[in-house]
Design an enzyme around this catalytic site. Structure first.
Site, PDB file in Angstrom:
ATOM      1  N   ARG A 157     -55.086 -35.632  44.494  1.00  7.67           N
ATOM      2  CA  ARG A 157     -54.131 -35.824  45.199  1.00  7.67           C
ATOM      3  C   ARG A 157     -54.710 -36.931  46.461  1.00  7.67           C
ATOM      4  O   ARG A 157     -56.014 -36.468  46.899  1.00  7.67           O
ATOM      5  CB  ARG A 157     -53.787 -34.814  45.998  1.00  7.67           C
ATOM      6  CG  ARG A 157     -52.619 -34.882  47.012  1.00  7.67           C
ATOM      7  CD  ARG A 157     -52.594 -33.681  47.821  1.00  7.67           C
ATOM      8  NE  ARG A 157     -51.569 -34.025  49.069  1.00  7.67           N
ATOM      9  CZ  ARG A 157     -51.174 -32.987  49.767  1.00  7.67           C
ATOM     10  NH1 ARG A 157     -51.555 -31.974  49.601  1.00  7.67           N
ATOM     11  NH2 ARG A 157     -50.417 -33.322  50.886  1.00  7.67           N
ATOM     12  N   HIS A 217     -46.558 -36.779  52.513  1.00  8.71           N
ATOM     13  CA  HIS A 217     -45.932 -35.434  51.790  1.00  8.71           C
ATOM     14  C   HIS A 217     -45.038 -35.973  50.704  1.00  8.71           C
ATOM     15  O   HIS A 217     -44.341 -35.188  50.265  1.00  8.71           O
ATOM     16  CB  HIS A 217     -45.068 -34.479  52.691  1.00  8.71           C
ATOM     17  CG  HIS A 217     -45.745 -33.796  53.777  1.00  8.71           C
ATOM     18  ND1 HIS A 217     -45.397 -33.833  54.953  1.00  8.71           N
ATOM     19  CD2 HIS A 217     -47.188 -33.455  53.692  1.00  8.71           C
ATOM     20  CE1 HIS A 217     -46.385 -32.923  55.830  1.00  8.71           C
ATOM     21  NE2 HIS A 217     -47.313 -32.843  54.843  1.00  8.71           N
ATOM     22  N   ARG A 246     -50.704 -31.135  65.435  1.00  7.31           N
ATOM     23  CA  ARG A 246     -50.503 -32.620  65.806  1.00  7.31           C
ATOM     24  C   ARG A 246     -49.115 -32.563  66.793  1.00  7.31           C
ATOM     25  O   ARG A 246     -48.016 -31.890  66.419  1.00  7.31           O
ATOM     26  CB  ARG A 246     -50.138 -33.183  64.621  1.00  7.31           C
ATOM     27  CG  ARG A 246     -51.428 -33.670  63.982  1.00  7.31           C
ATOM     28  CD  ARG A 246     -51.181 -34.207  62.546  1.00  7.31           C
ATOM     29  NE  ARG A 246     -51.564 -33.340  61.357  1.00  7.31           N
ATOM     30  CZ  ARG A 246     -51.078 -33.270  60.216  1.00  7.31           C
ATOM     31  NH1 ARG A 246     -50.583 -34.475  59.862  1.00  7.31           N
ATOM     32  NH2 ARG A 246     -51.587 -32.271  59.335  1.00  7.31           N
TER      33      ARG A 246
END
Ligand code: ADP
Length: 394
Positions: A88, A177, A236
């Site tokens: 990934r 994502h 964040r």
């Protein structure tokens, strides 16, 4: 067909899942604290979980220890049983926009994109090199969080800044994502029994992004050039006026990297609540601690604002709103509040269904009266990657 190993490497960790040729998870685990004092190798195999404290001085040493651990526990008998390794990757940059084979050239492209994912890509590159050394016969692929968003229209991916600079530096919204947002599109097709679905996907975990999915393709998403943009997250900030950055630098005597670190690691839920990035802590504290409640209100408002924008962005009838990832799957309060604050569309939550924690891969949480059905779907990034990898060389 041989086993498929799915690797998700971060700056100091390697999460791994080993799938059988029938795509069942046979074993999984995490190597944590790589290059730090006292690394940890966690293993989940045959219904047993264990943690081993050991030195993990480099990615190569870590991969050596992982392979040794798999052999010692009888998970594999020899290296060649692992026929494929699928990595990934957070951002493949401008050249790697689709699932790709690991080659000298693709590694070079990844190295050129380090600036775009400075926290994640270096670990991924080191992990790829380590697995190439130890498993030279395995076929290897890269799977990008950015890939699903390559269908964004120019209107969605362009920032309104000086266009010549935009073009020169390849500045654009990449979006992230994507592995899970794509899985959500496919799973929604399965649940709704139709091809080409229109869905707003709310991936809200520690990192969070929303995705407007039209005809099963991404047409807009809330993260941007980097995963700092969009909604408020665990640590964040999400979107802020960029002028705040030089202002803080000047008045707090901080460097640009100090301020970026603050926006990435000490903002969001942690920064506003002043005590935790974890929604479980905030949820417990909110009734006694007004700042925790305020952080949660701000968090919810920012999600609602993007949800409304994306409901309006998708052309045609919207088939579903989907909550997914750590908070989306588990936090009934956040889900209920987000849906309650949508005023332009009549959405109604079934309270009992929303509270029910006993569900397999998905559940419907809206009532029949709701104009758009609302679902919770469990994130399935690893399985999605394993499926993609199994099809890649056929
Ligand atoms: P990541 O972005 O790291 O993959 P996850 O999707 O695993 O994150 O989400 C992690 C977050 O999910 C935690 O920080 C926590 O806030 C939230 N979470 C997990 N379980 C629960 C729960 N039972 N109730 C509320 N929030 C939860």
């Amino acid at each position: 067909m041989a086993k498929i190993l799915v690797i998700n490497a971060g700056s100091s960790s390697i999460k791994w899942n080993l799938f059988s040729d029938k795509l069942e998870v046979e074993a999984k685990g995490v190597a944590q604290r790589i290059k730090m004092a006292e690394g940890i190798l966690s293993l989940d195999y045959n219904g047993k979980k264990s943690d081993t404290i050991t030195e993990l001085p480099s990615f190569l040493e870590t991969v050596k220890k992982l392979v040794a651990m798999w052999e010692e526990n009888g998970i594999i008998k020899d290296f060649d049983e692992i026929g494929q390794v699928a990595f990934r990757i957070v951002n493949g940059g401008p050249h790697l926009q689709k699932t790709s084979e690991v080659t000298e050239e693709s590694i070079k492209h990844l190295e050129e994109s380090i600036d775009l994912a400075p926290v994640h890509n270096p670990g991924a590159i080191e992990a790829i090199k380590a697995f190439r050394t130890l498993l030279p016969n395995a076929k290897m692929t890269m799977h990008f969080d950015t890939a699903f968003h390559r269908t964004l229209p120019k209107l969605a991916y362009t920032y309104p800044i000086n266009y010549s600079v935009t073009e020169e530096l390849n500045i654009r919204k990449y979006g992230f994502h994507g592995l899970n947002h794509h899985y959500i599109a496919l799973k929604s097709e399965e649940i709704l029994g139709k091809k080409g679905v229109n869905v707003v996907s709310l991936h809200i975990g520690n990192g969070a992004s929303l995705c407007a999915i039209e005809n099963s393709q991404s047409v807009d998403t809330s993260m941007g050039f980097t995963p700092l943009a969009g909604v408020m997250m665990g640590t964040r900030s999400g979107d802020v006026d960029p002028s705040i950055i030089p202002y803080i630098m000047k008045h707090k005597n901080m460097s640009i990297s100090d301020v970026m670190k603050m926006l990435n690691e000490q903002s969001g839920m942690l920064g506003v609540s002043q005590f935790s990035s974890d929604l479980r802590d905030i949820g417990k504290a909110r009734l006694e601690n007004p700042q925790a409640q305020f952080a949660l209100d701000l968090y919810i408002q920012r999600i609602v604002d993007y949800l409304i924008t994306y409901l309006n962005r998708i052309q045609g009838k919207i088939d579903a709103i989907v909550f997914t990832a750590g908070i989306g799957e588990n936090d009934e309060y956040v889900r209920e509040q987000v849906i309650k604050k949508v005023r332009l569309v009549n959405l109604t939550i079934d309270e009992a269904a929303n509270k029910n924690r006993d569900f397999k891969d998905y559940k419907l949480i809206s009532t029949k009266e709701s104009e758009i059905p609302v679902y919770v779907i469990r994130a399935e990034e690893e399985m999605y990657i394993a499926k993609e990898a199994s099809k890649f060389f056929n």
